[in-house]
Design a protein around this motif. Structure first.
Motif, short mmCIF file in Angstrom:
data_model
loop_
_atom_site.label_atom_id
_atom_site.label_comp_id
_atom_site.label_asym_id
_atom_site.label_seq_id
_atom_site.Cartn_x
_atom_site.Cartn_y
_atom_site.Cartn_z
N GLU A 25 9.81 -34.31 -31.70
CA GLU A 25 9.05 -33.18 -30.84
C GLU A 25 7.66 -33.42 -30.79
O GLU A 25 7.18 -33.32 -29.60
N LYS A 26 7.18 -34.10 -31.97
CA LYS A 26 5.59 -34.30 -31.69
C LYS A 26 5.45 -35.67 -30.75
O LYS A 26 4.66 -35.45 -29.92
N GLN A 27 6.56 -36.56 -30.66
CA GLN A 27 6.32 -37.61 -29.85
C GLN A 27 6.40 -37.29 -28.25
O GLN A 27 5.87 -37.67 -27.55
N VAL A 28 7.68 -36.24 -28.03
CA VAL A 28 7.66 -35.81 -26.70
C VAL A 28 6.16 -35.11 -26.21
O VAL A 28 5.89 -35.27 -25.22
N SER A 29 5.79 -34.41 -27.17
CA SER A 29 4.58 -33.72 -26.74
C SER A 29 3.40 -34.63 -26.47
O SER A 29 2.70 -34.61 -25.59
N ILE A 30 3.31 -35.72 -27.23
CA ILE A 30 2.19 -36.46 -27.02
C ILE A 30 2.51 -37.24 -25.85
O ILE A 30 1.69 -37.32 -24.87
N ALA A 32 4.13 -36.16 -23.15
CA ALA A 32 4.03 -35.32 -22.07
C ALA A 32 2.64 -35.10 -21.73
O ALA A 32 2.13 -34.95 -20.44
N SER A 33 1.59 -35.01 -22.38
CA SER A 33 0.17 -34.93 -22.37
C SER A 33 -0.58 -35.99 -21.87
O SER A 33 -1.28 -36.02 -20.98
#
Length: 78
Positions: A25-30, A32-33
């Motif tokens: 989730e953290k990697q996907v969020s990073i 995406a940003s």
């Protein structure tokens, strides 16, 4: 006497499995940003003057109210 084969054990594989959901989730969020920032930069660099002006032509225009009224009696007779 036979010995069982030695299987190498890597603690990192266990840790990756145990903590994968939060990390993903953290990697996907990073990612995406970062992607959003790249897109914003590209949009800011976009030159609207290079875009050609075009006229839109409808391939299948809707019939006018008069055409609909004209065709109604033909449909009712069938």
């Amino acid at each position: 006497m036979t010995t069982s084969p030695v299987i190498p054990f890597n603690i990192n594989h266990l840790l990756n499995f145990a903590f994968a959901p939060r990390d993903v989730e953290k990697q996907v969020s990073i990612k995406a940003s970062v992607t959003n920032k790249r897109n914003k930069v590209e949009m800011e660099k976009f030159d609207k003057a290079k875009v050609k002006n075009t006229e839109t032509q409808e391939k299948n225009p809707l019939p006018s109210k008069g055409t609909i009224e004209h065709e109604k009696p033909a449909d009712e007779s069938q």
